[in-house]
Design a protein around this motif. Structure first.
Motif, PDB file in Angstrom:
ATOM      1  N   ASN A 110       0.831  -1.193   0.000  1.00  0.00           N
ATOM      2  CA  ASN A 110       0.000   0.000   0.000  1.00  0.00           C
ATOM      3  C   ASN A 110       0.874   1.254   0.000  1.00  0.00           C
ATOM      4  N   ALA A 111       0.259   2.411   0.113  1.00  0.00           N
ATOM      5  CA  ALA A 111       1.007   3.663   0.034  1.00  0.00           C
ATOM      6  C   ALA A 111       1.997   3.824   1.174  1.00  0.00           C
ATOM      7  N   ALA A 112       1.814   3.090   2.263  1.00  0.00           N
ATOM      8  CA  ALA A 112       2.741   3.116   3.396  1.00  0.00           C
ATOM      9  C   ALA A 112       3.795   2.023   3.275  1.00  0.00           C
ATOM     10  N   GLY A 146      -1.793 -13.351  -7.543  1.00  0.00           N
ATOM     11  CA  GLY A 146      -2.834 -12.989  -6.601  1.00  0.00           C
ATOM     12  C   GLY A 146      -2.593 -11.655  -5.937  1.00  0.00           C
ATOM     13  N   ALA A 147      -1.433 -11.052  -6.222  1.00  0.00           N
ATOM     14  CA  ALA A 147      -1.070  -9.774  -5.613  1.00  0.00           C
ATOM     15  C   ALA A 147      -0.082  -9.067  -6.530  1.00  0.00           C
ATOM     16  N   SER A 148       0.035  -7.744  -6.343  1.00  0.00           N
ATOM     17  CA  SER A 148       0.754  -6.947  -7.332  1.00  0.00           C
ATOM     18  C   SER A 148       2.197  -6.626  -6.924  1.00  0.00           C
ATOM     19  N   ASP A 149       2.974  -7.673  -6.679  1.00  0.00           N
ATOM     20  CA  ASP A 149       4.422  -7.560  -6.560  1.00  0.00           C
ATOM     21  C   ASP A 149       5.006  -8.913  -6.933  1.00  0.00           C
ATOM     22  N   ILE A 209      -3.649  -5.815 -10.576  1.00  0.00           N
ATOM     23  CA  ILE A 209      -3.484  -4.367 -10.691  1.00  0.00           C
ATOM     24  C   ILE A 209      -2.941  -3.814  -9.369  1.00  0.00           C
ATOM     25  N   PRO A 210      -1.938  -2.927  -9.410  1.00  0.00           N
ATOM     26  CA  PRO A 210      -1.432  -2.348  -8.156  1.00  0.00           C
ATOM     27  C   PRO A 210      -2.426  -1.366  -7.553  1.00  0.00           C
ATOM     28  N   SER A 211      -2.275  -1.152  -6.248  1.00  0.00           N
ATOM     29  CA  SER A 211      -3.137  -0.194  -5.555  1.00  0.00           C
ATOM     30  C   SER A 211      -2.348   0.972  -5.002  1.00  0.00           C
ATOM     31  N   SER A 212      -1.062   1.059  -5.361  1.00  0.00           N
ATOM     32  CA  SER A 212      -0.221   2.178  -4.953  1.00  0.00           C
ATOM     33  C   SER A 212       0.951   2.254  -5.924  1.00  0.00           C
ATOM     34  N   ASP A 213       1.813   3.245  -5.708  1.00  0.00           N
ATOM     35  CA  ASP A 213       3.012   3.399  -6.526  1.00  0.00           C
ATOM     36  C   ASP A 213       4.255   2.876  -5.813  1.00  0.00           C
ATOM     37  N   ALA A 214       4.060   2.048  -4.790  1.00  0.00           N
ATOM     38  CA  ALA A 214       5.183   1.607  -3.963  1.00  0.00           C
ATOM     39  C   ALA A 214       6.171   0.714  -4.719  1.00  0.00           C
ATOM     40  N   VAL A 215       5.671  -0.096  -5.656  1.00  0.00           N
ATOM     41  CA  VAL A 215       6.537  -1.033  -6.372  1.00  0.00           C
ATOM     42  C   VAL A 215       7.134  -0.330  -7.587  1.00  0.00           C
ATOM     43  N   ASP A 234       8.524   0.588 -11.082  1.00  0.00           N
ATOM     44  CA  ASP A 234       8.398   0.145 -12.478  1.00  0.00           C
ATOM     45  C   ASP A 234       7.674  -1.196 -12.593  1.00  0.00           C
ATOM     46  N   TYR A 235       6.524  -1.281 -11.950  1.00  0.00           N
ATOM     47  CA  TYR A 235       5.806  -2.558 -11.849  1.00  0.00           C
ATOM     48  C   TYR A 235       5.565  -3.208 -13.208  1.00  0.00           C
ATOM     49  N   VAL A 236       4.912  -2.509 -14.109  1.00  0.00           N
ATOM     50  CA  VAL A 236       4.564  -3.113 -15.399  1.00  0.00           C
ATOM     51  C   VAL A 236       5.791  -3.376 -16.276  1.00  0.00           C
ATOM     52  N   PRO A 237       6.685  -2.418 -16.481  1.00  0.00           N
ATOM     53  CA  PRO A 237       7.841  -2.705 -17.339  1.00  0.00           C
ATOM     54  C   PRO A 237       8.687  -3.876 -16.837  1.00  0.00           C
ATOM     55  N   ARG A 238       8.974  -3.909 -15.540  1.00  0.00           N
ATOM     56  CA  ARG A 238       9.805  -4.989 -15.022  1.00  0.00           C
ATOM     57  C   ARG A 238       9.097  -6.330 -15.098  1.00  0.00           C
ATOM     58  N   LEU A 239       7.794  -6.331 -14.788  1.00  0.00           N
ATOM     59  CA  LEU A 239       7.046  -7.586 -14.800  1.00  0.00           C
ATOM     60  C   LEU A 239       6.920  -8.151 -16.211  1.00  0.00           C
ATOM     61  N   LEU A 240       6.544  -7.325 -17.168  1.00  0.00           N
ATOM     62  CA  LEU A 240       6.385  -7.826 -18.534  1.00  0.00           C
ATOM     63  C   LEU A 240       7.720  -8.252 -19.138  1.00  0.00           C
ATOM     64  N   ALA A 241       8.791  -7.559 -18.795  1.00  0.00           N
ATOM     65  CA  ALA A 241      10.113  -7.977 -19.270  1.00  0.00           C
ATOM     66  C   ALA A 241      10.477  -9.337 -18.678  1.00  0.00           C
ATOM     67  N   ALA A 242      10.220  -9.522 -17.378  1.00  0.00           N
ATOM     68  CA  ALA A 242      10.537 -10.798 -16.733  1.00  0.00           C
ATOM     69  C   ALA A 242       9.732 -11.947 -17.313  1.00  0.00           C
ATOM     70  N   LEU A 243       8.490 -11.650 -17.749  1.00  0.00           N
ATOM     71  CA  LEU A 243       7.617 -12.681 -18.323  1.00  0.00           C
ATOM     72  C   LEU A 243       7.783 -12.812 -19.834  1.00  0.00           C
TER      73      LEU A 243
END
Length: 329
Positions: free
Chosen positions: A182-184, A229-232, A250-256, A258-267
């Protein structure tokens, strides 16, 4: 899309009527594609060798029918109110089970894969496992909670990540993963269960995250499908998976970062991406799915834009509830 990508990964199609599904080529506001028609029968559809149908059960839940077998991932069909989307979240909310919804939509699974033990992923699992005899695969926390709910230890399979299981019509690879932040930079109900609780859990706050897993299900002779099941995630753990389809939370904060670029590259940029865990999971399972609030809508829109930017050849499916989809490998 390049010719080599056509050869390696196939198109997405609906089982019903055999029509091609609409993709999100323009801005998306949470509406389900008009050609994705909902269907609700619990009966297992006929499938050819190497074919499977995938039904979204809302949140990160899926029902997968392969040949004569049914597999569930994070089935949460009861969808009771906790105040999560109303600014009045109550950790003491009592766990409830909608036996009618489960009987209508869960089928008769042989196996249930659990990504983590939060209520919106696990709370229906003990009832489904008890009434169907399904095997439950999950973390040690899931194992210990299953014991607390009275499940037979012989039907509970604790895993850590790295396991590769043969379930007849499909192979399941278990991947050690991470929970959303989350944001915290935290989460609800952290912690693990190293032994069964003394009493059966009765509230959502008694179901800790308990570590998080992802799964890759490969239908024999058919597609490989990655489930979150979770966005990390741990990027190194995804190397070499290269799924045909990825069900991405889908993420619910900006804590992670480059979520999408790193994830799609890894996959390895899957041919099809299906966003999940963006719907309002405290209202009935009725199409069209609802985005619960403006915040979730912003993150859904940002996710879709990021996929289009970093993986322009990837098709995006915004799923409808209970609709049977099939994918080619």
């Amino acid at each position: 899309m390049s010719g080599s990508r056509f050869g390696r990964r196939g198109f997405l199609r609906t089982v019903t009527a055999g029509t091609a599904l609409a993709t999100t080529g323009a801005a998306v506001t949470g509406a389900v594609p008009a050609t994705a028609t909902a269907t609700t029968p619990a009966a297992r559809p006929a499938t050819r060798a190497g074919r499977a149908t995938f039904r979204w059960l809302g949140t990160s839940g899926w029902r997968v029918d392969t040949g004569e077998r049914t597999l569930l991932i994070d089935p949460f069909l009861t969808r009771f109110a906790t105040g999560l989307f109303d600014g009045a979240f109550d950790p003491a909310t009592e766990l409830t089970v909608d036996t009618e919804a489960i009987a209508e939509h869960a089928g008769t699974p042989e196996t249930i894969l659990v990504t983590h033990a939060h209520w919106d992923h696990f709370s229906d699992v003990p009832h489904i496992a008890e009434t169907t005899g399904a095997r439950v695969v999950g973390t040690a926390t899931t194992y210990n909670l299953g014991l607390a709910f009275g499940l037979d230890s012989a039907r509970l399979s604790p895993v850590k990540g790295g396991e590769v299981f043969d379930f007849g019509d499909c192979v399941v690879e278990v991947i050690a993963s991470l929970h959303s932040r989350n944001a915290a930079y935290s989460m609800a109900f952290p912690g693990v269960r190293t032994s069964p609780p003394a009493t059966r859990p009765t509230t959502i706050g008694e179901l800790p995250e308990g570590d998080t897993l992802a799964y890759q299900v490969t239908v024999k002779g058919g597609p490989s499908v990655f489930f979150m099941g979770a966005s990390d995630f741990v990027a190194r753990n995804l190397t070499g998976l290269a799924p045909d389809v990825a069900m991405i939370a889908i993420p619910s904060s900006d804590a992670v970062h480059d979520y999408v670029p790193r994830l799609l590259a890894a996959l390895d940029r899957p041919a099809t991406v299906v966003p999940v865990h963006w719907d309002h999971f405290e209202v009935p399972l009725v199409n069209p799915p609802r985005v619960p609030d403006a915040k979730t809508q912003r993150y859904l829109d940002a996710f879709l834009a990021a996929v289009r930017r970093v993986a322009p050849d990837t098709r995006i499916l915004l799923p409808a509830y209970l609709t049977p989809y099939s994918f080619s490998g």
